[in-house]
Design an enzyme around this catalytic site. Sequence first.
Site, short mmCIF file in Angstrom:
data_model
loop_
_atom_site.label_atom_id
_atom_site.label_comp_id
_atom_site.label_asym_id
_atom_site.label_seq_id
_atom_site.Cartn_x
_atom_site.Cartn_y
_atom_site.Cartn_z
N GLU A 144 -65.76 -62.65 -74.93
CA GLU A 144 -65.26 -62.70 -74.22
C GLU A 144 -64.53 -64.05 -73.99
OE1 GLU A 144 -64.21 -60.53 -72.69
OE2 GLU A 144 -65.03 -58.74 -71.86
N ASP B 2 -71.44 -54.39 -81.23
CA ASP B 2 -71.37 -55.08 -80.39
C ASP B 2 -72.53 -53.60 -79.40
OD1 ASP B 2 -69.20 -53.08 -79.72
OD2 ASP B 2 -68.49 -54.94 -78.84
#
Length: 265
Positions: free
Chosen positions: A144, A68
């Site tokens: 998330e 990421d």
Amino acid sequence: MEVIICPTEERVAEVAAAKAARLARGIGPTVVLGVATGSSPVKTYQELVKLVAAGELDLSEASAFALDEYVGLPQGHPESYHEVIHRTVTVPLGLDPARVHVPNGFAEDLSAAGEEYEAAIKAAGGVDIQFLGVGSNGHIGFNEPTSSLSSRTRIKTLAASTRADNARFFDSADDVPRHCMTQGLGTILDARHVILMATGQAKAEAVAALIEGPVTAMWPGSVLQLHRHATIVIDEAAASGLRLREYYKETYSHLPDWQRLEIQV
Ligand code: GLP
């Protein structure tokens, strides 16, 4: 899932590195690593550096793909994951920077950048060994809660709890970016082997949900229950919410010889 409970954080790193090294030796020097940022894998990378220095691991032609990157930081910012991966992985392990890839969070067209990243992973033959940490809210990469279980590399909005957890890397909590680019849960599941490290009480709830909870987008790490080769290496504090702790310990101490690592816990 293979769950290995270690007495200390140091042993977590030694075991995770030994496991990765065994897999990497079986694949050869062109192994493709998936690398995570955050505190969890740092000591494991240091153990790998020792193995490379001792001539016990050859990463001379290895490639790496980071999970990421933040969106919204200026290029070259010391906390951008481009820089973090360079400092903690590329340089110490002596990898060729041209073969180390990080999602392009600086791109103007982020959705095209996500697709390009997926294509680059594919062109490299896929990730062989994916290192992972887990967020206190159960995220892996920056997926998330409520991330699609089959998601691919894309832009996400960081959860408030993640921004608070990562505020320690910035001057103030307000400086933590709100967005990121992250490999998806589907991307992570495509890696051939996954090694997740977690230590400390703050990870206990996420670890319990990941290993023993239902597979749910509310605890994104639980998607690893669908992976055929996932190894979870944790310390006693991170393991404290697990119901089957004694079973995992018994399993590790009675592994058949061919599966046994040189390190006992
Ligand atoms: C970070 C990263 C994840 C990492 C997780 C846990 O922000 N994007 O890849 O696994 O959150 O971080 P730490 O290991 O510092 O607890």
